[in-house]
Write an enzyme that holds these catalytic residues in place. Structure first.
Site, PDB file in Angstrom:
ATOM      1  N   GLN A 208       0.850  -1.191   0.000  1.00  0.00           N
ATOM      2  CA  GLN A 208       0.000   0.000   0.000  1.00  0.00           C
ATOM      3  C   GLN A 208       0.889   1.245   0.000  1.00  0.00           C
ATOM      4  OE1 GLN A 208      -1.837   0.763   3.777  1.00  0.00           O
ATOM      5  NE2 GLN A 208      -3.632   1.695   2.871  1.00  0.00           N
TER       6      GLN A 208
ATOM      7  N   GLU B 203      -9.607  -1.443   5.653  1.00  0.00           N
ATOM      8  CA  GLU B 203      -8.398  -1.592   6.471  1.00  0.00           C
ATOM      9  C   GLU B 203      -8.749  -1.468   7.953  1.00  0.00           C
ATOM     10  OE1 GLU B 203      -5.361   1.292   5.605  1.00  0.00           O
ATOM     11  OE2 GLU B 203      -3.853   0.199   6.755  1.00  0.00           O
TER      12      GLU B 203
HETATM   13  C1  LIG Z   1       2.355  -1.438  11.415  1.00  0.00           C
HETATM   14  C2  LIG Z   1       2.226  -0.310  10.435  1.00  0.00           C
HETATM   15  C3  LIG Z   1       2.072  -0.600   9.099  1.00  0.00           C
HETATM   16  C4  LIG Z   1       1.980   0.432   8.167  1.00  0.00           C
HETATM   17  N1  LIG Z   1       1.889   0.100   6.854  1.00  0.00           N
HETATM   18  C5  LIG Z   1       1.766   1.079   5.945  1.00  0.00           C
HETATM   19  C6  LIG Z   1       1.667   0.745   4.558  1.00  0.00           C
HETATM   20  O1  LIG Z   1       1.742  -0.425   4.176  1.00  0.00           O
HETATM   21  N2  LIG Z   1       1.515   1.720   3.670  1.00  0.00           N
HETATM   22  C7  LIG Z   1       1.431   3.044   4.052  1.00  0.00           C
HETATM   23  O2  LIG Z   1       1.235   3.883   3.181  1.00  0.00           O
HETATM   24  N3  LIG Z   1       1.574   3.413   5.357  1.00  0.00           N
HETATM   25  C8  LIG Z   1       1.739   2.457   6.309  1.00  0.00           C
HETATM   26  N4  LIG Z   1       1.879   2.794   7.642  1.00  0.00           N
HETATM   27  C9  LIG Z   1       1.978   4.200   8.007  1.00  0.00           C
HETATM   28  C10 LIG Z   1       0.777   4.735   8.764  1.00  0.00           C
HETATM   29  O3  LIG Z   1      -0.325   4.920   7.924  1.00  0.00           O
HETATM   30  C11 LIG Z   1       1.220   6.069   9.401  1.00  0.00           C
HETATM   31  O4  LIG Z   1       2.258   5.770  10.329  1.00  0.00           O
HETATM   32  C12 LIG Z   1       0.097   6.757  10.131  1.00  0.00           C
HETATM   33  O5  LIG Z   1      -0.853   7.229   9.223  1.00  0.00           O
HETATM   34  C13 LIG Z   1       0.625   7.935  10.990  1.00  0.00           C
HETATM   35  O6  LIG Z   1       1.402   8.783  10.216  1.00  0.00           O
HETATM   36  P1  LIG Z   1       2.867   9.226  10.668  1.00  0.00           P
HETATM   37  O7  LIG Z   1       3.638   8.001  11.041  1.00  0.00           O
HETATM   38  O8  LIG Z   1       3.430  10.096   9.601  1.00  0.00           O
HETATM   39  O9  LIG Z   1       2.669  10.053  12.005  1.00  0.00           O
HETATM   40  P2  LIG Z   1       2.231  11.577  12.136  1.00  0.00           P
HETATM   41  O10 LIG Z   1       1.103  11.857  11.223  1.00  0.00           O
HETATM   42  O11 LIG Z   1       3.453  12.420  12.001  1.00  0.00           O
HETATM   43  O12 LIG Z   1       1.695  11.624  13.628  1.00  0.00           O
HETATM   44  C14 LIG Z   1       2.580  11.724  14.748  1.00  0.00           C
HETATM   45  C15 LIG Z   1       1.717  11.912  16.010  1.00  0.00           C
HETATM   46  O13 LIG Z   1       0.966  13.122  15.918  1.00  0.00           O
HETATM   47  C16 LIG Z   1      -0.425  12.867  16.117  1.00  0.00           C
HETATM   48  N5  LIG Z   1      -1.221  13.732  15.226  1.00  0.00           N
HETATM   49  C17 LIG Z   1      -0.974  14.009  13.927  1.00  0.00           C
HETATM   50  N6  LIG Z   1      -1.943  14.801  13.428  1.00  0.00           N
HETATM   51  C18 LIG Z   1      -2.837  15.014  14.437  1.00  0.00           C
HETATM   52  C19 LIG Z   1      -4.072  15.733  14.548  1.00  0.00           C
HETATM   53  N7  LIG Z   1      -4.575  16.387  13.511  1.00  0.00           N
HETATM   54  N8  LIG Z   1      -4.725  15.707  15.737  1.00  0.00           N
HETATM   55  C20 LIG Z   1      -4.227  15.028  16.803  1.00  0.00           C
HETATM   56  N9  LIG Z   1      -3.039  14.340  16.759  1.00  0.00           N
HETATM   57  C21 LIG Z   1      -2.367  14.306  15.583  1.00  0.00           C
HETATM   58  C22 LIG Z   1      -0.612  11.396  15.754  1.00  0.00           C
HETATM   59  O14 LIG Z   1      -1.707  10.835  16.445  1.00  0.00           O
HETATM   60  C23 LIG Z   1       0.699  10.787  16.215  1.00  0.00           C
HETATM   61  O15 LIG Z   1       0.626  10.483  17.578  1.00  0.00           O
HETATM   62  C24 LIG Z   1       2.016   1.787   8.589  1.00  0.00           C
HETATM   63  C25 LIG Z   1       2.177   2.086   9.949  1.00  0.00           C
HETATM   64  C26 LIG Z   1       2.295   1.049  10.867  1.00  0.00           C
HETATM   65  C27 LIG Z   1       2.495   1.385  12.310  1.00  0.00           C
END
Ligand SMILES: Cc1cc2nc3c(=O)[nH]c(=O)nc-3n(C[C@H](O)[C@H](O)[C@H](O)COP(=O)(O)OP(=O)(O)OC[C@H]3O[C@@H](n4cnc5c(N)ncnc54)[C@H](O)[C@@H]3O)c2cc1C
Length: 406
Positions: free
Chosen positions: A125, A243
């Site tokens: 994905q 998902e």
């Molecule tokens: C096991 C696993 C599998 C994954 N597999 C995939 C995959 O196959 N393909 C893919 O595309 N992605 C994948 N991901 C990525 C996943 O979708 C992202 O990690 C997730 O959407 C969070 O984005 P980020 O890591 O950039 O964190 P950020 O968006 O930077 O968030 C960091 C922190 O800030 C908080 N935060 C951010 N915005 C807000 C808001 N507006 N209000 C309140 N709090 C907020 C969040 O809750 C979090 O605690 C995977 C993640 C995991 C853990």
């Protein structure tokens, strides 16, 4: 309150149980790890019996059954109890297939669905990017049209299984001048081509299930665009719905709770079984209450679906993902607290299998792995904070998060 499903469904339960005893449990002959051939044979039989892939038409390799939420529930119960897979796991069958059924072209369905359901095509994905996780609509990987092909340049991150995937379903900006959600297109991209480089990301567990994917002039024909150009955001919402449905299942929480009770029985604190300690009993009882609440929530969801009230079912699904994944962390935390030092050491992945052994809570390091991995569900498919925002906005009708208004 009688929570059995009625005579007809309970009879069906016995049929499924007998099938699993014969074709999964006994056929494995006590082996720890089923071979891929055995899994494939079992999968074909389960489709023939209409136990798995029920929503998929026969012409695409499914069982083509009318939707019956109670039958689905019985099947999930029994497959979970036998430790049997309900088909190939991962994003292909769970997310892409329903998306193609709802939004794909006939040619896309014919080319991909059967092969995906039976493991001949593996998917990853491609949504998240550095700086575009929770705020996915800010993504900047671009696709430009060149004749009848899209040419893609960009950088995806956290891409699970990209190192073994044949194809990616991903989101790419095709209309740079459109507002955030507007200019995105959903594309299927072949992974094995010169313009794609996959670099592994090593995680806390020592494994490398995640990757970064660099796209530099990668190509995909226009016929692999799902939905209209510029409407990828709407298509991606379809995928995300499926998902999130995959996370927070109370059966898996119950499995972990059962393992935890077993761990508390065999672990000794000051010479006595941990389960006799008032403090541990208190923590276990509290967790058991939360797991029961999650199960009742799932029953509410089932009732809502069976009564044709999809909106209240959707509300419960959103809450189940949030509470289920947070609860999973608390369960694993107690397991980790109970471990003796030598049991906490992580074991390396099993050589040659490309994956760890099936769930075996007695294996050294198993609880450490459980503890580390328990954090993943609360981030994947929308972090807990984002899930709280969505519940606040869509279920409770609260004002939208300021940062996400556009
Ligand atoms: C096991 C696993 C599998 C994954 N597999 C995939 C995959 O196959 N393909 C893919 O595309 N992605 C994948 N991901 C990525 C996943 O979708 C992202 O990690 C997730 O959407 C969070 O984005 P980020 O890591 O950039 O964190 P950020 O968006 O930077 O968030 C960091 C922190 O800030 C908080 N935060 C951010 N915005 C807000 C808001 N507006 N209000 C309140 N709090 C907020 C969040 O809750 C979090 O605690 C995977 C993640 C995991 C853990």
């Amino acid at each position: 309150m009688d929570l059995t499903h009625g005579e007809q469904h309970e009879r069906f339960r016995l049929e499924v149980r007998a099938f699993l005893a014969e074709h999964w449990t006994a056929a494995r002959g006590g082996q720890g790890v089923p071979t891929p051939e055995h899994e494939a044979r079992f999968r074909r039989l389960a489709v023939e019996r209409a136990y798995i892939y029920r929503h998929v038409p026969r012409r695409y390799g499914g069982a083509e059954q009318p939707f019956d939420p109670v039958v689905e529930d019985v099947l999930r119960d029994e497959f979970n109890a036998a430790g049997a897979p309900m088909g190939i796991s991962g994003g292909g069958p769970g997310m892409l297939v329903p998306t193609l059924l709802e939004r794909g072209t006939e040619a896309q369905r014919e080319e991909f669905i059967d092969a995906t359901l039976h493991g001949d095509i593996r998917w990853c994905q491609g949504y998240s990017e550095p700086g575009s996780g929770s705020d996915l609509a800010s993504l900047s990987s671009r696709a430009e049209l060149d004749g009848d092909e899209w040419v893609i340049t960009g950088h995806k991150i956290w891409t699970s299984s990209a190192h073994v995937a044949d194809w990616m379903f991903g989101l790419f900006r095709t209309e740079p001048d459109e507002p955030r959600h507007g200019g995105i297109t959903y594309l299927l991209v072949p992974m094995r081509q010169p313009g794609i480089e996959v670099r592994p990301l090593r995680q806390l567990t020592g494994d490398a299930d995640f990757n970064e994917v660099f796209l530099d002039g990668a190509r995909t024909p226009v016929r692999y665009q799902v939905g209209e150009r510029g409407e990828g955001w709407q298509v991606s919402r379809t995928t995300l719905k499926y998902e999130r449905n995959m996370l927070g299942d109370p059966r898996q929480l119950q499995n972990v709770l059962d393992d935890l009770v077993e761990l508390a029985r065999r672990t000794r604190i000051e010479g006595r079984p941990a389960i006799e300690s008032a403090q541990i009993r208190q923590r276990l009882a509290e967790l058991e209450g939360y797991v029961a609440a999650q199960r009742w929530s799932a029953n509410r969801q089932l009732t809502a679906v069976a009564r044709g009230a999809p909106e209240s079912a959707q509300a419960v699904t959103l809450m189940s993902k949030l509470y289920g994944t947070e609860l999973s962390k608390r369960l694993a935390e107690l397991g980790y607290d109970l471990l003796a030092a030598d049991e906490a050491l992580l074991q390396p992945p099993v050589e040659g299998l490309g994956r760890r052994l099936p769930r075996d809570p007695r294996r050294p390091g198993a609880w450490t792995l459980q503890y580390l991995m328990s954090h993943a569900g609360a981030i994947a498919a929308g972090s807990s904070n984002i899930q709280r925002n969505i519940i606040g906005e869509r279920v409770l009708g609260m004002p939208r998060d300021l940062r996400r208004r556009s």
